[in-house]
Motif scaffolding. Structure first.
Motif, PDB file in Angstrom:
ATOM      1  N   LYS A  30      -5.348  -4.169  -4.747  1.00  0.00           N
ATOM      2  CA  LYS A  30      -4.378  -5.235  -4.448  1.00  0.00           C
ATOM      3  C   LYS A  30      -5.116  -6.482  -5.128  1.00  0.00           C
ATOM      4  CE  LYS A  30      -4.017  -4.387  -0.216  1.00  0.00           C
ATOM      5  NZ  LYS A  30      -4.747  -3.313  -0.025  1.00  0.00           N
ATOM      6  N   THR A  31      -4.130  -7.656  -5.346  1.00  0.00           N
ATOM      7  CA  THR A  31      -4.782  -8.969  -5.711  1.00  0.00           C
ATOM      8  C   THR A  31      -4.008  -9.997  -5.136  1.00  0.00           C
ATOM      9  OG1 THR A  31      -5.326  -8.028  -8.084  1.00  0.00           O
ATOM     10  CG2 THR A  31      -4.859 -10.393  -7.762  1.00  0.00           C
TER      11      THR A  31
ATOM     12  N   GLU B 160      -3.264 -11.309   7.058  1.00  0.00           N
ATOM     13  CA  GLU B 160      -4.329 -10.863   5.886  1.00  0.00           C
ATOM     14  C   GLU B 160      -4.592 -12.083   5.189  1.00  0.00           C
ATOM     15  OE1 GLU B 160      -1.391  -7.559   7.119  1.00  0.00           O
ATOM     16  OE2 GLU B 160      -1.214  -9.690   6.453  1.00  0.00           O
TER      17      GLU B 160
ATOM     18  N   TYR C 296      -4.957  -6.717 -11.641  1.00  0.00           N
ATOM     19  CA  TYR C 296      -6.253  -6.706 -10.954  1.00  0.00           C
ATOM     20  C   TYR C 296      -7.372  -7.335 -11.809  1.00  0.00           C
ATOM     21  CZ  TYR C 296      -9.692  -4.760  -7.923  1.00  0.00           C
ATOM     22  OH  TYR C 296     -11.010  -4.771  -7.051  1.00  0.00           O
TER      23      TYR C 296
ATOM     24  N   ALA D 281      -8.382 -13.163  -4.839  1.00  0.00           N
ATOM     25  CA  ALA D 281      -8.953 -12.267  -3.935  1.00  0.00           C
ATOM     26  C   ALA D 281      -8.683 -10.644  -4.396  1.00  0.00           C
ATOM     27  CB  ALA D 281      -8.567 -12.486  -2.529  1.00  0.00           C
ATOM     28  N   PHE D 282      -9.490 -10.029  -4.367  1.00  0.00           N
ATOM     29  CA  PHE D 282      -9.425  -8.485  -4.589  1.00  0.00           C
ATOM     30  C   PHE D 282      -9.854  -7.480  -3.687  1.00  0.00           C
ATOM     31  CE2 PHE D 282     -10.461 -11.058  -8.378  1.00  0.00           C
ATOM     32  CZ  PHE D 282      -9.365 -10.989  -9.184  1.00  0.00           C
ATOM     33  N   ASP D 283      -8.813  -6.483  -3.420  1.00  0.00           N
ATOM     34  CA  ASP D 283      -9.111  -5.635  -2.330  1.00  0.00           C
ATOM     35  C   ASP D 283      -8.460  -4.196  -2.870  1.00  0.00           C
ATOM     36  OD1 ASP D 283      -9.543  -4.305  -0.098  1.00  0.00           O
ATOM     37  OD2 ASP D 283      -7.768  -4.839   1.094  1.00  0.00           O
ATOM     38  N   GLN D 284      -9.654  -3.471  -3.123  1.00  0.00           N
ATOM     39  CA  GLN D 284      -9.210  -2.094  -3.739  1.00  0.00           C
ATOM     40  C   GLN D 284      -8.122  -2.394  -5.129  1.00  0.00           C
ATOM     41  OE1 GLN D 284      -7.750   0.309  -0.630  1.00  0.00           O
ATOM     42  NE2 GLN D 284     -10.192   0.572   0.055  1.00  0.00           N
TER      43      GLN D 284
ATOM     44  N   ASP E 274       0.804  -1.232  -0.107  1.00  0.00           N
ATOM     45  CA  ASP E 274       0.077  -0.017  -0.114  1.00  0.00           C
ATOM     46  C   ASP E 274       1.049   1.058  -0.018  1.00  0.00           C
ATOM     47  OD1 ASP E 274      -2.358  -1.500  -0.099  1.00  0.00           O
ATOM     48  OD2 ASP E 274      -2.487  -1.645   2.398  1.00  0.00           O
TER      49      ASP E 274
ATOM     50  N   THR F 215       0.309  -5.509  -6.758  1.00  0.00           N
ATOM     51  CA  THR F 215      -0.691  -4.251  -7.044  1.00  0.00           C
ATOM     52  C   THR F 215      -0.509  -3.763  -8.586  1.00  0.00           C
ATOM     53  OG1 THR F 215       1.445  -2.866  -6.193  1.00  0.00           O
ATOM     54  CG2 THR F 215      -0.413  -3.499  -4.540  1.00  0.00           C
TER      55      THR F 215
END
Length: 282
Positions: free
Chosen positions: A92-93, A68, A113, A87-90, A48, A110
């Motif tokens: 990040k993959t 995480e 995606y 898994a996708f979060d904003q 991040d 990052t």
């Protein structure tokens, strides 16, 4: 090599793996390059920070003890080989790939995606990009050891200097090949490139030494290295003296008088300390 941190022994302050990464990427900050690292460095907070504060994407393998990671992404006997979970979060993959039973490979990216998978290998594209960009440090070290300027020494500043010379040689070669768009094999080209580079760096010094008084053997060697031909002097000084003088190289007790001198330095010299040569050998 963009940047490096030399190892100078044990340090008192506590540094985390993320601190080393942030220090090393300062020189490429804001360039939107991609950083590839192994599981000792990879973490979600670091990914991040690199994306938000440094404008750099990243790919890295994850250790299985990270909080995480969802439990379903960890190795499981029920998972079929060559299957993947995403898994996708904003921005990040997270991907979990199962190469064989009860084995999982975890990567955080990052840069990607999507859940794209190569149909030929059944591997996620994230893993293929990681494999194609990892190992750069090991490759760089291997190239330095193949053609190194280092010599055995116990002086650490000198060893540090040898490392800088080797690193500069590789960096300059990469820039040269990129500018010339050369298709020559890098291993074969590097040997000739380093020889040419060393000669060009030493050439001004060798030419300067030719303007001083040097032994004949050394002068001939320098002319051979520089591919120069030394012709006879334009105005050759006389080899005869107006009056007899004592030989400059004979002991004083001999008191040997001569009327001949050296053609170049005009120092009186007897036949024992002088050699007659033709103009082609000068």
């Amino acid at each position: 090599m963009f940047d490096a941190i030399p190892y100078i022994g044990k340090i008192t302050e506590v540094r985390t793996p993320a601190d080393y990464v942030k220090k090393l990427v300062e020189s490429v900050k804001g360039s939107w390059r991609n950083v590839t690292y192994d599981n000792w460095f990879t973490s979600v907070p670091l990914a991040d920070d690199l994306l938000k504060d440094y404008q750099l994407t990243s790919i890295g393998t994850l250790r299985k003890n990270k909080r995480e990671i969802p439990p379903s992404f960890l190795p499981n006997k029920s998972k079929q080989p060559l299957t993947s979970q995403f898994a996708f979060d904003q921005q990040k993959t997270l991907v979990s790939f199962t190469p064989r039973k009860n084995k999982s490979v975890l990567l955080l990216s990052t840069m990607h995606y999507n859940d794209e998978i190569n149909p030929e290998t059944s591997k996620p594209v994230i893993i293929q990009d990681y494999n194609s960009t990892k190992g750069a440090v090991d490759t760089f070290d291997k190239m330095m050891h193949s053609y190194s300027s280092a010599r055995g020494t116990r002086r650490w500043p000198l060893r540090y200097f040898y490392g800088m010379i080797d690193q500069a040689g590789i960096n300059s070669m990469v820039l040269y090949v990129d500018a010339k768009h050369s298709n020559a094999p890098i291993n074969q080209f590097r040997s000739s490139y380093l020889k040419s580079l060393a000669l060009q760096l030493a050439e001004p010094h060798m030419k300067r030494r030719l303007t001083t008084n040097l032994p004949r053997e050394l002068r001939c060697t320098l002319h051979d290295i520089l591919n120069m031909t030394e012709g006879p002097p334009a105005d050759e000084p006389p080899a005869k003296l107006q009056k007899q003088l004592r030989c400059a190289m004979c002991p004083r007790k001999r008191d040997k008088k001569v009327k001949t001198s050296c053609v170049k330095c005009q120092v009186p010299a007897c036949s024992e300390h002088r050699r007659d040569i033709c103009l082609n050998c000068i």
